[in-house]
Design an enzyme around this catalytic site. Structure first.
Site, PDB file in Angstrom:
ATOM      1  CB  CYS A  73      22.711  50.584   1.115  1.00 26.31           C
ATOM      2  SG  CYS A  73      24.394  51.189   0.846  1.00 26.31           S
ATOM      3  CG  HIS A 161      23.835  46.389   3.727  1.00 19.86           C
ATOM      4  ND1 HIS A 161      23.151  46.134   2.560  1.00 19.86           N
ATOM      5  CD2 HIS A 161      24.764  47.323   3.425  1.00 19.86           C
ATOM      6  CE1 HIS A 161      23.662  46.865   1.587  1.00 19.86           C
ATOM      7  NE2 HIS A 161      24.632  47.595   2.078  1.00 19.86           N
ATOM      8  CD  GLU A 163      21.040  43.417   3.631  1.00 20.95           C
ATOM      9  OE1 GLU A 163      21.782  43.814   2.727  1.00 20.95           O
ATOM     10  OE2 GLU A 163      20.355  44.186   4.317  1.00 20.95           O
TER      11      GLU A 163
END
EC number: 6.3.5.2
Length: 183
Positions: A73, A161, A163
């Site tokens: 990002c 993202h 994660e």
């Protein structure tokens, strides 16, 4: 053992990036973006997401450390901005669950996700033009440049993202980055 340092750009998911790497059995550390570059001891660096380009600390200097870098990002936007690309406001704005089409199946970071993958991404700001030497590797109907890679310099970026649980194959992105660091 491969060591990957996560640079904390004060994003809300940064701790999850660190945890995802740790859960893969990687030697990892979370360090603030004001850490002097000479104190970074790593085989790879993750530039985390964060709130804005005004608080990126020493991130531009970390690009010169001659280790693979994955920008997530804001991290991807830092790479683009520092190396001659262009970053601007996204038309969509906030977070979205989007389908990213993988444009290069041979890409070492996201090629294994082809032909497409579902991701969770913020589009308040986004890369509008990749820097020289980079390949545009991922796109969606929300954001033209969802991913970019420069394997010659081992610099990679994703707008999304990996994660977070909403991203289908996020762990695979981190595993691919580990492979890059080990190469």
């Amino acid at each position: 053992m491969t060591r990957i340092v996560v640079i904390d750009n004060h994003g809300q998911f940064t701790h999850l990036e660190h945890r995802a790497l740790r859960d893969l059995g990687i030697d990892t550390e979370l360090v603030d973006n004001d850490t002097p570059p000479e104190e970074i001891d790593a085989d790879g660096i993750v530039l985390s997401g964060g709130p804005d380009m005004d608080r990126i600390g020493n991130c531009p200097d970390y690009l010169e450390l001659d280790v693979p870098v994955l920008g997530i990002c804001l991290g991807m936007q830092i790479i683009a901005s520092e190396l001659g690309g262009r970053v601007g406001s996204g038309e969509y704005g906030g977070y979205a669950d989007v389908t990213v089409g993988v444009l290069d199946e041979s890409d070492p970071l996201i090629g294994s996700l082809a032909p497409e993958t579902r991701v969770w991404a913020s589009h308040a700001d986004e890369v509008k033009e990749v820097p020289a030497g980079f390949t545009h590797t991922g796109s969606s109907d929300v954001c033209s440049i969802e991913a970019m890679s420069d394997p010659d310099r081992d610099l990679y970026g994703v707008q999304w993202h990996p994660e977070v649980a909403h991203t289908e194959n996020g762990e695979e992105v981190f595993e691919n980055f580990l492979d890059i660091c080990n190469a």
